[in-house]
Design a protein around this motif. Structure first.
Motif, PDB file in Angstrom:
ATOM      1  N   LEU A   1      50.001   9.673  29.831  1.00  0.00           N
ATOM      2  CA  LEU A   1      49.823  11.121  29.976  1.00  0.00           C
ATOM      3  C   LEU A   1      49.777  11.570  31.427  1.00  0.00           C
ATOM      4  CD1 LEU A   1      47.212  11.881  27.193  1.00  0.00           C
ATOM      5  CD2 LEU A   1      49.681  12.288  27.163  1.00  0.00           C
ATOM      6  N   ASN A   2      49.043  10.841  32.246  1.00  0.00           N
ATOM      7  CA  ASN A   2      48.807  11.277  33.631  1.00  0.00           C
ATOM      8  C   ASN A   2      49.749  10.564  34.594  1.00  0.00           C
ATOM      9  OD1 ASN A   2      46.569  12.949  32.881  1.00  0.00           O
ATOM     10  ND2 ASN A   2      45.427  11.058  32.551  1.00  0.00           N
ATOM     11  N   MET A   3      50.805  11.297  34.974  1.00  0.00           N
ATOM     12  CA  MET A   3      51.798  10.758  35.903  1.00  0.00           C
ATOM     13  C   MET A   3      52.208  11.857  36.873  1.00  0.00           C
ATOM     14  SD  MET A   3      54.329   8.765  33.241  1.00  0.00           S
ATOM     15  CE  MET A   3      54.379  10.111  32.052  1.00  0.00           C
ATOM     16  N   PRO A   4      52.588  11.473  38.096  1.00  0.00           N
ATOM     17  CA  PRO A   4      53.110  12.482  39.027  1.00  0.00           C
ATOM     18  C   PRO A   4      54.515  12.916  38.619  1.00  0.00           C
ATOM     19  CG  PRO A   4      53.271  10.294  39.989  1.00  0.00           C
ATOM     20  CD  PRO A   4      52.565  10.138  38.671  1.00  0.00           C
ATOM     21  N   ILE A   5      54.996  13.951  39.209  1.00  0.00           N
ATOM     22  CA  ILE A   5      56.318  14.549  38.992  1.00  0.00           C
ATOM     23  C   ILE A   5      56.382  15.229  37.623  1.00  0.00           C
ATOM     24  CG2 ILE A   5      58.827  14.241  38.924  1.00  0.00           C
ATOM     25  CD1 ILE A   5      58.400  11.874  40.885  1.00  0.00           C
ATOM     26  N   MET A   6      56.296  14.472  36.538  1.00  0.00           N
ATOM     27  CA  MET A   6      56.222  15.060  35.193  1.00  0.00           C
ATOM     28  C   MET A   6      55.352  14.153  34.326  1.00  0.00           C
ATOM     29  SD  MET A   6      59.116  15.889  32.306  1.00  0.00           S
ATOM     30  CE  MET A   6      59.884  17.245  33.181  1.00  0.00           C
ATOM     31  N   GLY A   7      54.233  14.695  33.891  1.00  0.00           N
ATOM     32  CA  GLY A   7      53.302  13.947  33.061  1.00  0.00           C
ATOM     33  C   GLY A   7      53.738  13.902  31.606  1.00  0.00           C
ATOM     34  N   GLY A   8      52.928  13.224  30.803  1.00  0.00           N
ATOM     35  CA  GLY A   8      53.237  13.033  29.402  1.00  0.00           C
ATOM     36  C   GLY A   8      53.307  14.313  28.585  1.00  0.00           C
ATOM     37  N   TRP A   9      52.378  15.249  28.843  1.00  0.00           N
ATOM     38  CA  TRP A   9      52.398  16.509  28.082  1.00  0.00           C
ATOM     39  C   TRP A   9      53.670  17.305  28.370  1.00  0.00           C
ATOM     40  CZ3 TRP A   9      49.425  15.680  24.371  1.00  0.00           C
ATOM     41  CH2 TRP A   9      48.137  15.194  24.495  1.00  0.00           C
ATOM     42  N   GLU A  10      54.059  17.348  29.641  1.00  0.00           N
ATOM     43  CA  GLU A  10      55.289  18.063  30.005  1.00  0.00           C
ATOM     44  C   GLU A  10      56.512  17.394  29.365  1.00  0.00           C
ATOM     45  OE1 GLU A  10      55.062  19.588  34.436  1.00  0.00           O
ATOM     46  OE2 GLU A  10      54.055  17.651  34.198  1.00  0.00           O
ATOM     47  N   PHE A  11      56.513  16.054  29.384  1.00  0.00           N
ATOM     48  CA  PHE A  11      57.600  15.323  28.753  1.00  0.00           C
ATOM     49  C   PHE A  11      57.691  15.699  27.271  1.00  0.00           C
ATOM     50  CE2 PHE A  11      58.835  11.782  26.035  1.00  0.00           C
ATOM     51  CZ  PHE A  11      60.136  11.572  26.455  1.00  0.00           C
ATOM     52  N   LEU A  12      56.547  15.689  26.580  1.00  0.00           N
ATOM     53  CA  LEU A  12      56.533  16.018  25.150  1.00  0.00           C
ATOM     54  C   LEU A  12      57.048  17.431  24.895  1.00  0.00           C
ATOM     55  CD1 LEU A  12      53.156  14.375  24.097  1.00  0.00           C
ATOM     56  CD2 LEU A  12      55.432  13.714  23.304  1.00  0.00           C
ATOM     57  N   ASP A  13      56.643  18.378  25.747  1.00  0.00           N
ATOM     58  CA  ASP A  13      57.105  19.755  25.577  1.00  0.00           C
ATOM     59  C   ASP A  13      58.626  19.854  25.690  1.00  0.00           C
ATOM     60  OD1 ASP A  13      54.571  20.767  25.093  1.00  0.00           O
ATOM     61  OD2 ASP A  13      54.230  21.308  27.196  1.00  0.00           O
ATOM     62  N   HIS A  14      59.206  19.152  26.638  1.00  0.00           N
ATOM     63  CA  HIS A  14      60.667  19.152  26.799  1.00  0.00           C
ATOM     64  C   HIS A  14      61.337  18.381  25.662  1.00  0.00           C
ATOM     65  CE1 HIS A  14      61.160  21.029  30.752  1.00  0.00           C
ATOM     66  NE2 HIS A  14      60.054  20.397  31.107  1.00  0.00           N
ATOM     67  N   PHE A  15      60.766  17.232  25.323  1.00  0.00           N
ATOM     68  CA  PHE A  15      61.392  16.334  24.354  1.00  0.00           C
ATOM     69  C   PHE A  15      61.424  16.929  22.946  1.00  0.00           C
ATOM     70  CE2 PHE A  15      61.773  12.182  22.063  1.00  0.00           C
ATOM     71  CZ  PHE A  15      62.942  11.767  22.666  1.00  0.00           C
ATOM     72  N   LYS A  16      60.476  17.803  22.629  1.00  0.00           N
ATOM     73  CA  LYS A  16      60.472  18.411  21.288  1.00  0.00           C
ATOM     74  C   LYS A  16      61.413  19.614  21.195  1.00  0.00           C
ATOM     75  CE  LYS A  16      56.696  21.713  21.569  1.00  0.00           C
ATOM     76  NZ  LYS A  16      55.421  22.146  21.060  1.00  0.00           N
ATOM     77  N   SER A  17      62.006  20.006  22.315  1.00  0.00           N
ATOM     78  CA  SER A  17      62.897  21.166  22.320  1.00  0.00           C
ATOM     79  C   SER A  17      64.234  20.838  21.661  1.00  0.00           C
ATOM     80  CB  SER A  17      63.129  21.658  23.756  1.00  0.00           C
ATOM     81  OG  SER A  17      63.989  20.756  24.437  1.00  0.00           O
ATOM     82  N   GLU A  18      64.976  21.880  21.367  1.00  0.00           N
ATOM     83  CA  GLU A  18      66.290  21.759  20.727  1.00  0.00           C
ATOM     84  C   GLU A  18      67.244  20.908  21.574  1.00  0.00           C
ATOM     85  OE1 GLU A  18      68.868  22.027  17.726  1.00  0.00           O
ATOM     86  OE2 GLU A  18      66.842  22.859  17.659  1.00  0.00           O
ATOM     87  N   ALA A  19      67.071  20.927  22.872  1.00  0.00           N
ATOM     88  CA  ALA A  19      67.962  20.176  23.771  1.00  0.00           C
ATOM     89  C   ALA A  19      67.952  18.673  23.489  1.00  0.00           C
ATOM     90  CB  ALA A  19      67.577  20.435  25.224  1.00  0.00           C
ATOM     91  N   PHE A  20      66.861  18.189  22.910  1.00  0.00           N
ATOM     92  CA  PHE A  20      66.742  16.747  22.629  1.00  0.00           C
ATOM     93  C   PHE A  20      66.644  16.482  21.123  1.00  0.00           C
ATOM     94  CE2 PHE A  20      65.313  17.354  26.962  1.00  0.00           C
ATOM     95  CZ  PHE A  20      66.052  16.392  27.625  1.00  0.00           C
ATOM     96  N   SER A  21      67.136  17.411  20.313  1.00  0.00           N
ATOM     97  CA  SER A  21      66.993  17.311  18.860  1.00  0.00           C
ATOM     98  C   SER A  21      67.659  16.071  18.265  1.00  0.00           C
ATOM     99  CB  SER A  21      67.525  18.571  18.180  1.00  0.00           C
ATOM    100  OG  SER A  21      68.902  18.719  18.431  1.00  0.00           O
ATOM    101  N   GLU A  22      68.693  15.561  18.922  1.00  0.00           N
ATOM    102  CA  GLU A  22      69.352  14.374  18.372  1.00  0.00           C
ATOM    103  C   GLU A  22      68.472  13.124  18.460  1.00  0.00           C
ATOM    104  OE1 GLU A  22      72.689  12.817  21.191  1.00  0.00           O
ATOM    105  OE2 GLU A  22      72.365  14.940  21.613  1.00  0.00           O
ATOM    106  N   PHE A  23      67.357  13.220  19.178  1.00  0.00           N
ATOM    107  CA  PHE A  23      66.431  12.094  19.315  1.00  0.00           C
ATOM    108  C   PHE A  23      65.142  12.314  18.521  1.00  0.00           C
ATOM    109  CE2 PHE A  23      68.826  12.376  23.374  1.00  0.00           C
ATOM    110  CZ  PHE A  23      69.579  11.221  23.228  1.00  0.00           C
TER     111      PHE A  23
END
Length: 135
Positions: free
Chosen positions: A67-89
């Motif tokens: 969860l706690n990482m510089p540049i982009m943490g885990g929560w930010e990753f999850l927010d992007h990853f659940k978006s339509e842009a990554f729906s194939e995954f």
């Protein structure tokens, strides 16, 4: 045994330990690592544009996410990853692997359907046995 796992963590020692335990447990054939969420998203974007429809799309079946990482943490990753842009995954399951003991983080993780568990670092053989039965 899974074909491929992605470990996202900014600590090189944690990544090395993850790799060693996963190999020892014969949990996955291949382990990919990323040092933060942004690097992981870049990896998935690369997969999207290098896989053609005729090729077998090969991607991780499971992600271990800090969860706690510089540049982009885990929560930010999850927010992007659940978006339509990554729906194939969307079939990829995520295990949050964190040193946080905050019950609010555990509760917050339930808002992400792809997160199937929240475990405390470090990863262990016992955890992987538990996950083998869960997946």
């Amino acid at each position: 045994m899974l074909d491929q796992i992605l470990c996202i963590d900014d600590d090189p020692i944690t990544l090395m330990l993850c790799e060693k335990v996963i190999i020892k447990a014969s949990f996955s054939n291949e382990i990919i690592t990323a040092e933060n969420g942004e690097e992981a998203l870049h990896y998935f974007n690369t997969l999207k544009y290098t896989n053609t429809e005729n090729q077998l799309k090969r991607h991780p079946q499971l992600i271990f996410l800090d969860l706690n990482m510089p540049i982009m943490g885990g929560w930010e990753f999850l927010d992007h990853f659940k978006s339509e842009a990554f729906s194939e995954f969307k079939d990829i399951k995520i295990i949050i692997l964190s040193s946080t003991v905050d019950p609010e983080d555990r509760e917050k993780s339930k808002a992400y359907p792809m997160v199937i568990d929240f475990l405390s670092k470090p990863i262990t053989l016992t955890m992987l046995e538990y996950l083998k039965n869960k997946i």
